[in-house]
Design an enzyme around this catalytic site. Structure first.
Site, PDB file in Angstrom:
ATOM      1  CG  ASP A  60      31.368  47.908  34.029  1.00  9.46           C
ATOM      2  OD1 ASP A  60      32.423  47.306  33.789  1.00  9.46           O
ATOM      3  OD2 ASP A  60      31.110  48.406  35.142  1.00  9.46           O
ATOM      4  CG  ASP A 100      30.826  45.536  37.548  1.00 12.57           C
ATOM      5  OD1 ASP A 100      31.732  44.958  36.914  1.00 12.57           O
ATOM      6  OD2 ASP A 100      30.787  46.767  37.718  1.00 12.57           O
ATOM      7  CD  GLU A 101      33.830  43.655  32.943  1.00 14.46           C
ATOM      8  OE1 GLU A 101      33.876  43.998  31.748  1.00 14.46           O
ATOM      9  OE2 GLU A 101      34.776  43.784  33.727  1.00 14.46           O
TER      10      GLU A 101
HETATM   11  P1  TTP Z   1      34.632  47.953  37.936  1.00 14.58           P
HETATM   12  O1  TTP Z   1      33.464  47.784  37.005  1.00 14.58           O
HETATM   13  O2  TTP Z   1      35.975  48.069  37.350  1.00 14.58           O
HETATM   14  O3  TTP Z   1      34.415  49.276  38.821  1.00 14.58           O
HETATM   15  P2  TTP Z   1      33.111  49.900  39.419  1.00 14.58           P
HETATM   16  O4  TTP Z   1      31.897  49.145  39.025  1.00 14.58           O
HETATM   17  O5  TTP Z   1      33.278  50.044  40.897  1.00 14.58           O
HETATM   18  O6  TTP Z   1      33.101  51.361  38.817  1.00 14.58           O
HETATM   19  P3  TTP Z   1      32.733  51.821  37.336  1.00 14.58           P
HETATM   20  O7  TTP Z   1      31.546  52.726  37.500  1.00 14.58           O
HETATM   21  O8  TTP Z   1      33.934  52.553  36.853  1.00 14.58           O
HETATM   22  O9  TTP Z   1      32.430  50.587  36.557  1.00 14.58           O
HETATM   23  O10 TTP Z   1      34.667  46.774  38.965  1.00 14.58           O
HETATM   24  C1  TTP Z   1      33.485  46.173  39.504  1.00 14.58           C
HETATM   25  C2  TTP Z   1      33.667  45.853  40.970  1.00 14.58           C
HETATM   26  O11 TTP Z   1      34.792  44.987  41.146  1.00 14.58           O
HETATM   27  C3  TTP Z   1      33.956  47.075  41.816  1.00 14.58           C
HETATM   28  O12 TTP Z   1      32.764  47.707  42.295  1.00 14.58           O
HETATM   29  C4  TTP Z   1      34.788  46.523  42.919  1.00 14.58           C
HETATM   30  C5  TTP Z   1      35.498  45.324  42.324  1.00 14.58           C
HETATM   31  N1  TTP Z   1      36.911  45.659  42.040  1.00 14.58           N
HETATM   32  C6  TTP Z   1      37.886  45.353  42.981  1.00 14.58           C
HETATM   33  O13 TTP Z   1      37.579  44.772  44.031  1.00 14.58           O
HETATM   34  N2  TTP Z   1      39.192  45.688  42.717  1.00 14.58           N
HETATM   35  C7  TTP Z   1      39.570  46.344  41.587  1.00 14.58           C
HETATM   36  O14 TTP Z   1      40.764  46.641  41.391  1.00 14.58           O
HETATM   37  C8  TTP Z   1      38.561  46.654  40.618  1.00 14.58           C
HETATM   38  C9  TTP Z   1      38.927  47.370  39.347  1.00 14.58           C
HETATM   39  C10 TTP Z   1      37.253  46.298  40.893  1.00 14.58           C
HETATM   40 MG    MG Z   2      31.582  48.588  37.028  1.00 11.03          MG
END
Ligand code: TTP
Ligand code: MG
Length: 351
Positions: free
Chosen positions: A7, A102-103
């Site tokens: 991720d 992103d995962e």
């Molecule tokens: P995530 O992997 O949940 O968050 P992140 O990558 O920003 O942070 P982390 O380091 O905790 O992994 O989500 C990936 C992307 O998806 C995030 O950058 C933005 C988008 N997203 C939204 O638009 N709305 C949301 O509610 C979430 C959870 C994510």
């Molecule tokens: Mg992320």
């Protein structure tokens, strides 16, 4: 099974920081209008220190941190970065299930010698993504999807969290119930009402007590997951358009004769597979993975398709020599595959 969950860290915000490095030191929120009804997509780690997180209203984020920089999401840009990241991952691991922008899950079992080796591969993947895209990611390495997924979130940003075989239940046990994938807000409420706040408390419920709290397939599944049991395989939609065989050696090999005989042995397996399917192939590919985990492939495409072990093996060896001519170093893996397949049936119809 050895699975990694990968991720990216603060993904949208990290991309914006790369596009404009001045933002790095500032609290940054990517999301909708803070003076309207916008919602936070994500925030960088500086902004998270103020309590800002995904899915809260942008207005609330502004209240928590009035000096934060607000940027509207630029989806097309994030997509470009995401494609690059997953191309890198796919070049290093054969079987990948991307589950979001992103995962995703990576099958490390196929390409590693043992669990420790898989963790090293995860580190190599993290390094390669960082070097080639400047993006930071976190990985969990475990024996199932659910444990890998929970693990990848434990040491963010930039962390790798291995959960060795046998340690799954102990790893999950102290964690809050809301961290277990599959537990939504409703289930969470219900569990808390019954006094179950950690994954371990759910795991140790007996069938009867579980039935008091919730029932059905989902209950059974969550109960299993709480103990680290999750039989889900990786789902990849990639159709089998190639046939291949690859092997990670127990020890790195540099002896060219040994490598050639390995290639020929794999060519025999590939040829056997082709013949069983009634297929032949025009493209032959040899893949090598060096002792530092980097991968190189060399291919050639013929005018006529072939299906016999000798020719596939000879070409495979030639391609191996090409790869090693560019960089000669001990190999941990060699693979031979064929693509551009056609079936005998089609050939008969065509010619
Ligand atoms: P995530 O992997 O949940 O968050 P992140 O990558 O920003 O942070 P982390 O380091 O905790 O992994 O989500 C990936 C992307 O998806 C995030 O950058 C933005 C988008 N997203 C939204 O638009 N709305 C949301 O509610 C979430 C959870 C994510
Ligand atoms: Mg992320």
């Amino acid at each position: 099974m050895i699975i990694a969950h990968l991720d990216l860290d603060a993904f949208f915000a990290s991309v914006e920081e790369l596009e404009n490095p001045d933002l790095k030191a500032k609290p940054l929120v990517v999301g909708g209008d803070p003076w309207g009804r916008g919602v936070v997509s994500t925030a960088n780690y500086v902004a998270r220190r103020y309590g800002i997180h995904s899915a809260m209203s942008s207005a609330e984020a502004l209240k928590l941190c009035p000096q934060a920089v607000f940027i509207r999401p630029r989806g097309a840009l994030y997509k470009e970065y995401s494609i690059k990241v997953w191309q890198i991952v796919s070049s290093m691991v054969e079987t990948v299930e991307q589950t979001g922008i992103d995962e995703g899950y990576l099958d490390l079992g196929q390409v590693s010698r043992d669990f420790d080796d898989a963790v090293e591969l995860a580190e190599a993947i993290q390094r390669t993504i960082r070097r080639r895209t400047k993006l930071s990611c976190s990985l969990g390495v475990a024996t199932s999807k659910v444990v890998a997924k929970v693990a990848s979130d434990r040491h963010k940003p930039g962390g790798i969290t291995p959960v060795a075989p046998g340690a799954e239940a102990a790893f999950l046990s102290p964690l809050d119930i809301r961290l277990l994938p599959g537990v939504g807000p409703q289930t969470e409420k219900r569990l808390r009402k019954a006094g179950i706040n950690t994954i371990g408390e759910l795991a140790t419920l007996d069938e009867e007590d579980l039935a008091q709290v919730m029932s059905g397939k989902v209950a059974t599944m969550l109960h299993e997951r709480a103990r680290g049991i999750d039989p889900r395989p990786l789902e990849t939609d990639r159709k089998r358009q190639s046939i291949g065989h690859e092997e990670t050696f127990l020890e790195d090999i540099s002896d060219r004769r040994v490598l050639h005989s390995e290639v020929k042995r794999m060519a025999e397996k590939v040829a056997e597979h082709l013949q069983l399917n009634g297929q032949s192939a025009r493209t032959i590919t040899t893949k090598v993975r060096y002792d530092d985990f980097s991968v190189r492939t060399r291919s050639t495409t013929l005018i006529h398709s072939i299906d016999d072990a000798r020719r596939i093996g000879d070409l495979g060896c030639l391609l191996l020599d090409y790869a090693l001519a560019e960089r000669d170093a001990p190999l941990r893996l060699v693979g031979v595959s064929v693509s551009n397949l056609s079936s005998y049936m089609q050939l008969e119809l065509t010619f």
